[in-house]
Every structure is written in structure tokens, then in C-alpha cells.
Write a protein that holds these residues in place. Structure first.
Motif, PDB file in Angstrom:
ATOM      1  N   MET A  91       3.508   5.900  74.160  1.00 30.06           N
ATOM      2  CA  MET A  91       1.968   6.775  74.415  1.00 30.06           C
ATOM      3  C   MET A  91       1.907   7.570  75.867  1.00 30.06           C
ATOM      4  O   MET A  91       1.539   6.159  76.185  1.00 30.06           O
ATOM      5  CB  MET A  91       1.286   7.246  73.348  1.00 30.06           C
ATOM      6  N   LEU A  92       1.882   8.616  76.260  1.00 28.13           N
ATOM      7  CA  LEU A  92       0.495   8.343  78.005  1.00 28.13           C
ATOM      8  C   LEU A  92      -0.526   9.026  77.179  1.00 28.13           C
ATOM      9  O   LEU A  92      -0.800  10.019  76.838  1.00 28.13           O
ATOM     10  CB  LEU A  92       1.361   9.380  78.621  1.00 28.13           C
ATOM     11  N   VAL A  93      -1.732   7.662  77.350  1.00 31.98           N
ATOM     12  CA  VAL A  93      -3.040   8.324  76.823  1.00 31.98           C
ATOM     13  C   VAL A  93      -4.559   7.753  78.019  1.00 31.98           C
ATOM     14  O   VAL A  93      -4.176   7.471  78.781  1.00 31.98           O
ATOM     15  CB  VAL A  93      -3.583   7.384  75.731  1.00 31.98           C
ATOM     16  N   ARG A  94      -4.937   9.110  78.229  1.00 31.11           N
ATOM     17  CA  ARG A  94      -6.019   9.423  79.494  1.00 31.11           C
ATOM     18  C   ARG A  94      -6.794   8.241  78.648  1.00 31.11           C
ATOM     19  O   ARG A  94      -7.438   7.844  80.189  1.00 31.11           O
ATOM     20  CB  ARG A  94      -6.836  10.609  79.208  1.00 31.11           C
ATOM     21  N   ALA A  95      -7.734   8.178  77.947  1.00 31.18           N
ATOM     22  CA  ALA A  95      -8.574   6.922  77.754  1.00 31.18           C
ATOM     23  C   ALA A  95      -8.618   6.031  77.255  1.00 31.18           C
ATOM     24  O   ALA A  95      -6.914   5.210  78.251  1.00 31.18           O
ATOM     25  CB  ALA A  95      -9.324   7.713  76.247  1.00 31.18           C
ATOM     26  N   GLU A  96     -10.004   4.922  77.358  1.00 30.93           N
ATOM     27  CA  GLU A  96      -8.992   3.731  77.220  1.00 30.93           C
ATOM     28  C   GLU A  96      -8.204   3.045  76.258  1.00 30.93           C
ATOM     29  O   GLU A  96      -7.913   1.738  76.255  1.00 30.93           O
ATOM     30  CB  GLU A  96     -10.225   2.647  77.645  1.00 30.93           C
ATOM     31  N   ASN A  97      -8.065   3.528  75.145  1.00 30.61           N
ATOM     32  CA  ASN A  97      -7.807   3.244  73.993  1.00 30.61           C
ATOM     33  C   ASN A  97      -7.094   4.172  72.798  1.00 30.61           C
ATOM     34  O   ASN A  97      -8.331   5.214  73.124  1.00 30.61           O
ATOM     35  CB  ASN A  97      -9.227   2.081  73.394  1.00 30.61           C
ATOM     36  N   LEU A  98      -7.031   4.352  71.465  1.00 30.14           N
ATOM     37  CA  LEU A  98      -6.569   4.914  70.895  1.00 30.14           C
ATOM     38  C   LEU A  98      -8.005   5.788  69.849  1.00 30.14           C
ATOM     39  O   LEU A  98      -7.787   6.371  69.757  1.00 30.14           O
ATOM     40  CB  LEU A  98      -5.912   4.540  69.743  1.00 30.14           C
ATOM     41  N   GLU A  99      -8.689   4.261  69.335  1.00 30.40           N
ATOM     42  CA  GLU A  99      -9.599   4.883  68.899  1.00 30.40           C
ATOM     43  C   GLU A  99     -10.551   5.770  69.466  1.00 30.40           C
ATOM     44  O   GLU A  99     -11.165   5.924  68.145  1.00 30.40           O
ATOM     45  CB  GLU A  99     -10.328   3.085  69.037  1.00 30.40           C
ATOM     46  N   SER A 100     -10.981   6.110  70.271  1.00 29.71           N
ATOM     47  CA  SER A 100     -11.434   7.365  70.644  1.00 29.71           C
ATOM     48  C   SER A 100     -11.391   8.510  70.290  1.00 29.71           C
ATOM     49  O   SER A 100     -12.478   9.354  69.673  1.00 29.71           O
ATOM     50  CB  SER A 100     -11.648   7.548  71.899  1.00 29.71           C
ATOM     51  N   ARG A 101     -10.384   8.799  69.319  1.00 29.38           N
ATOM     52  CA  ARG A 101     -10.638   9.982  69.119  1.00 29.38           C
ATOM     53  C   ARG A 101      -8.714   9.975  68.285  1.00 29.38           C
ATOM     54  O   ARG A 101      -8.480  11.487  67.544  1.00 29.38           O
ATOM     55  CB  ARG A 101      -9.242  10.932  70.332  1.00 29.38           C
ATOM     56  N   MET A 102      -8.500   9.338  67.663  1.00 32.80           N
ATOM     57  CA  MET A 102      -7.687   8.845  66.702  1.00 32.80           C
ATOM     58  C   MET A 102      -7.808   8.021  65.256  1.00 32.80           C
ATOM     59  O   MET A 102      -8.568   7.551  65.565  1.00 32.80           O
ATOM     60  CB  MET A 102      -6.034   8.525  67.560  1.00 32.80           C
ATOM     61  N   SER A 103      -7.714   8.996  63.916  1.00 32.34           N
ATOM     62  CA  SER A 103      -7.899   8.227  62.623  1.00 32.34           C
ATOM     63  C   SER A 103      -7.256   6.545  62.794  1.00 32.34           C
ATOM     64  O   SER A 103      -6.208   6.161  63.291  1.00 32.34           O
ATOM     65  CB  SER A 103      -7.217   9.252  61.461  1.00 32.34           C
ATOM     66  N   GLN A 104      -7.891   6.189  62.197  1.00 34.75           N
ATOM     67  CA  GLN A 104      -7.580   4.373  62.254  1.00 34.75           C
ATOM     68  C   GLN A 104      -6.108   4.585  61.304  1.00 34.75           C
ATOM     69  O   GLN A 104      -5.413   3.511  61.760  1.00 34.75           O
ATOM     70  CB  GLN A 104      -8.472   4.085  61.370  1.00 34.75           C
TER      71      GLN A 104
END
Length: 547
Positions: free
Chosen positions: A393-406
Motif C-alpha cells: 500500500m502506498l499512502v501519502r499520509a503519515e499513517n492509516l489512522e487519519s482516513r481508514m476505519s480501525q
């Protein structure tokens, strides 16, 4: 002996009385379509599964008791998943073990659990198994004659046909044109061979829909309600308008379902604890709408919206017009395109927008790249992780928590073949006639690296499909449709000729409403789109009563 190609339903329980009961009930309901096998131990069941592999057979469903010596039901179902990832898995359990069964939903991707006893089976057994088997059948490619698609695996035209058939739940067999033994001109690819022997060379989606009996004609010169877009909002509204006695036409430019229809697995939608695929959810909604008499016109694109007195006119791409008392716009969103260098050249030839489940079989054992960090990207990563060798997975943000359900983050963290690269973007794509390499940039260091890549699936935001409405109804600077109070006072709305203010969800054209993701300030969730579709019907009734 039954035909070797008949799929297997395997039931396992060490209690002979329970095993006889489940065998009796399974044979009574499924013997005609499936080969029912039973086993009294987990070890023997493993041997049966291995023998199916050797005979090139496949189980559609495995049911197992939880409390068995040597091998628990969860352990057996995990072993079954390793051998047959697509087989549906059901745990038979006592009431005291329900907590174990619920935990197994995440641990071994359990599809369902049944509490013993299941009498009467017509209420407590068959509905559950019917649903699971129907879901399995939707992706099962039987070894008998059916639709065959002959094309080039990485050709955009072939991808469009495969995607169209997959989302319409039309089973087909894909054949690489270079291995078919036929000398087919490139301009005629892909070739679709139908069960009756007809061959369609490079068919457009409309031609394919007609040949398969999927296309419908407009039945009435005027409708009470015309709905544009058969995503969750449009389908929900169609069910309500038709069930309440309004003649309803549903117009869809491609395939019913919208972005939700391409989702590999939806796990946070109310009422489906084990999740449901977007294709299955859409199929149910379409069947429900048709049951109430909705006319579905697809694939057909609406190209213009205008008023004619109190009627609203939709101009269609084939030159025909649709007259309606009210119109509900649910055009939805389309995924934003890459601005990476060279990316446009590989759309449908290695770079795909959305989950595109039609490419799943091609990705088996391969390295899949997912671009994006929201829920749709997480769902796709988990789906492909069950088939691909590795998923990145290539993610622009610093982590997944900002936009993804837990719950998705937790599952991704547990998946051994998924890795997440944060603060990373794709800046270039390269290859000959198909994608071969991608260039990645770390946003913190600026460092760029080139990686081998054949399959890239992107989820990098979306834009509303509203260009055709420019000048007809008000849009915000991003193209989303403005409704209700956001339009401002009625005296400032051009073309507004009613003595009242616009209703909630009503556009700047009286009698034209909006629901779903294309509405300005909408919540981009399936549940909220369904809710807006239902709410729009209430506004339509109010408009009709006042007109």
C-alpha cells in the motif's frame, strides 16, 4: 458417481447423530446441484480436501463442528481456507461457544456460524446456506461451456469487457488470445463467445448487454420519477418510489452499483456481520427494485437535463428523450486519475481505478500495489492479499489512522503479506504495451526509487460525474451539486419560478433532486447514500403534493 465437476458441500462433526441430521438436511436441499460429503473427524476431512485438490475439484462450502478431538472446527476451517480460499466456511457451535465463533469471523475469515440445533432448517439453515452458496457461485467459473472472452490480458478493451461481465455477475472463462490457437486481428479483440455459439468482436458494452439480454427498453412515454445513477442512493430511492406506487425509471451509464458495486468487501454496512461484496449487495438491490416494477435502462448515459413546462426532460446518448414529473440525480463519483508521468498510457493495462475484481485471477501469486489510504483502499488490499503473493500500500499520509476505519487497520496489520509505505507517492509509470515499472517518491526525503510492477490499483480520491449538468443546475467549484438552503434565497436562484424556497435535496431546477456522493456536503458512506435516497423520496412526494 456424480459428475466430477459438481462442486462439493462438506460437513464435519464427530457426533454421529448430528452428522446424520446435517447430511439429511443438506441432501434434501442441495443434492441436485452439489455433491454432499460428510466426515466424522477433522483429520479425515483434511484428507477429503486434499483428494479434491488431486481430482481438480472444489468445495463450495465447508461446515464444521467446533468441539472435536485432535482438530477444532476453527483449525479445520483455517486449513480449508489455505487450500480453497474461495470456499465459504461455516462453524457449527453450541450456544456456549458463540463468543469463540464471533472471534473466528476475524481470525479465519469465518463466513457464518450456526447454533445447534438448527431446526427447522427452512428457517435457520437453508436461508444462510443459500446466501453463502449464491455468493460463492457469483465468482465460480464452472468447467462447462459458457461465455468465453478471448483477448489480451493487459489490453484496456479486454479489461472493460471483463469488468462489465464481472459486475453483471455473468460467469465467463478468459482465454489469452496469444495462446488460443486462433489468428484473430488485434482490432477484433476481445472476442466474446456466447453459449449459443455467437461471437462478438470487440463489443461495446451496449452491444454486449443486448446480446446477453441485460438491456431494457423504456416502457412508458412519461414517468413519475426518473432516477439517474444506479448506485446505492439511486437503487434505494427506486425501491421506495416504485413500492409506493410511482412509475420509476432508473438510468445507469455503465453497471448498477456505482463505486460500491466494485468494492471487494463491505464489512461495516449494517446487517452483514461477515461483510458482503459490492457486486452481491448491488445484485440484491437490483432484484428488489425490479420486483417493485422499476424499469432499469443500462448501459445508457444521460447527456442533458432541461425543463418543459412542469415536466423535466432527460436527453439520452442514443438520441431519445425521457419525460418525468420529477428527476433524482444520483450520478455518483469516478476515481481521480493519476497525474503521474506516463500513467494515462497504462489505464486498463496495469493501472486500474477501483478494485476491478475482474483482475483478481490474473493477480494470483503476483505482487499487487494499492495506492490510497482510505477504506476502499484497505478493503482492496485485504481482498487481493488472499490471492496475491504480496500487497504493498502506498499512502501519502503519515499513517492509516487519519482516513481508514480501525477494523480495517487491524486486519491489515494482521495480514502477513501486506506492507504499508507511508509518505510515499507514485510519480511515474513505464513499460512497453503494459505496465512494467513504477517510480516512487518519499515525501519526507525526496528520494525516488523504481520498482517492478504489473498491477496497480488506485483509490486517490474521486470527482463527481456532473459535467453534463453544467449550466442546467447549480454546482459548487468542485462540481458537486448544490441543494436546499445552500442555494441561498429563492430570489437569487436563476430560473427559480416557485413561491417557496428549495426543499432539502432539491437543486436550482424545481422538481430535480440530488442524493448520494455527488451532492455538495454529502457524507461519502454507503449507508448515508441509501438514507439520502430514501429522504429524497419524501421530498419528491412533498413536491408532487404542492405542484
Amino acid at each position: 458417481m456424480p459428475e466430477p465437476h459438481r462442486p462439493v458441500v462438506l460437513a464435519v462433526d464427530d457426533d454421529p447423530h448430528v452428522l446424520r441430521a446435517i447430511r439429511r438436511d443438506l441432501i434434501r436441499a442441495y443434492q441436485g446441484r452439489y455433491r454432499v460429503l460428510t466426515s466424522g473427524s477433522g483429520a479425515e476431512a483434511i484428507q477429503i480436501l486434499d483428494s479434491l485438490i488431486n481430482r481438480n475439484e472444489e468445495p463450495a462450502l465447508v461446515l464444521s463442528d467446533q468441539r472435536m478431538p485432535e482438530l477444532t472446527g476453527i483449525e479445520l476451517l483455517a486449513a480449508a481456507a489455505d487450500r480453497f480460499p474461495s470456499a465459504r466456511r461455516v462453524l457449527l457451535t453450541a450456544y456456549a461457544d458463540t463468543s469463540v465463533a464471533i472471534a473466528a469471523i476475524n481470525e479465519v475469515r469465518l463466513d457464518h456460524y450456526l447454533i445447534k440445533p438448527w431446526d427447522p432448517p427452512e428457517e435457520r439453515l437453508y436461508p444462510v446456506l443459500d446466501e453463502l452458496l449464491a455468493d460463492w457461485q457469483s465468482s465460480y467459473e464452472p468447467p462447462y461451456g459458457g461465455i468465453t472472452v478471448t483477448g489480451l490480458p493487459f489490453a484496456p478493451a479486454t479489461h472493460r469487457v471483463r469488468d462489465f461481465l464481472t459486475r453483471h455477475r455473468q460467469p465467463f472463462k478468459f482465454q489469452d488470445a496469444t495462446e488460443s490457437g486462433e489468428d484473430i486481428p488485434a482490432a477484433e479483440l476481445p472476442v466474446v463467445t456466447l453459449p449459443d455459439g455467437r461471437r462478438l468482436a470487440a463489443p461495446a458494452t451496449g452491444q454486449l448487454a443486448t446480446a446477453l439480454g441485460l438491456a431494457m427498453e423504456v416502457k412508458h412515454p412519461h414517468y413519475d420519477v426518473a432516477i439517474v445513477g444506479a448506485g446505492p442512493a439511486g437503487l434505494a430511492a427506486a425501491v421506495y418510489t416504485a413500492s409506493e406506487g410511482l412509475s420509476t425509471l432508473l438510468v445507469e451509464a455503465y453497471v448498477p452499483g456505482g463505486q460500491a458495486g466494485s468494492s471487494s468487501r463491505i464489512e461495516n454496512y449494517l446487517g452483514f456481520p461477515s461483510g458482503i461484496s459490492g457486486v452481491e449487495l448491488t445484485s440484491r438491490a437490483v432484484s428488489q427494485a425490479r420486483r417493485f416494477g422499476v424499469d432499469l435502462l443500462a448501459p445508457m448515459e444521460a447527456v442533458r437535463l432541461r425543463r418543459a413546462g412542469r415536466a423535466v426532460i432527460l436527453d439520452l446518448a442514443d438520441g431519445k428523450e425521457i419525460s418525468a414529473g420529477t428527476v433524482l440525480l444520483c450520478p455518483g463519483l469516478s476515481y481521480s486519475r493519476f497525474d503521474a508521468e506516463g500513467a494515462a498510457r497504462f489505464e486498463g493495462a496495469g493501472i486500474y481505478y477501483g478494485a476491478t475484481l475482474s483482475e483478481t485471477t490474473l493477480c494470483t501469486g503476483q505482487h499487487v500495489w494499492i495506492v490510497g489510504g482510505a477504506n476502499s483502499a484497505g478493503q482492496a488490499a485485504l481482498h487481493f492479499s488472499r490471492h496475491a503473493r504480496h500487497v504493498t500500500m502506498l499512502v501519502r499520509a503519515e499513517n492509516l489512522e487519519s482516513r481508514m476505519s480501525q477494523y480495517l487497520i487491524d486486519e491489515i496489520n494482521r495480514a502477513p503479506n501486506i506492507d504499508v509505505r507511508t509518505r510515499t507517492i507514485l510519480v511515474a509509470a513505464d513499460g512497453d504495451d503494459r505496465l512494467e515499472h513504477i517510480t516512487l517518491r518519499n515525501l519526507d526525503t525526496g528520494e525516488e526509487v523504481t520498482e517492478d510492477a504489473e498491477y496497480v490499483f488506485t483509490f486517490i480520491g474521486a470527482r463527481p460525474r456532473t459535467e453534463w449538468l453544467d449550466g442546467a443546475v447549480a454546482r459548487d467549484p468542485h462540481g458537486f451539486l448544490v441543494t436546499g438552503q445552500d442555494l441561498g434565497p429563492r430570489k437569487t436562484i436563476g430560473g427559480w419560478d416557485l413561491p417557496r424556497e428549495p426543499l432539502p435535496l432539491e437543486t436550482s431546477m424545481p422538481g430535480v433532486f440530488v442524493a448520494g456522493d455527488a451532492r455538495s456536503k454529502s457524507i461519502k458512506r454507503i449507508a448515508s447514500s441509501v438514507g439520502e435516497g430514501a429522504m429524497a423520496v419524501a421530498m419528491i412526494h412533498r413536491y408532487r403534493a404542492e405542484s
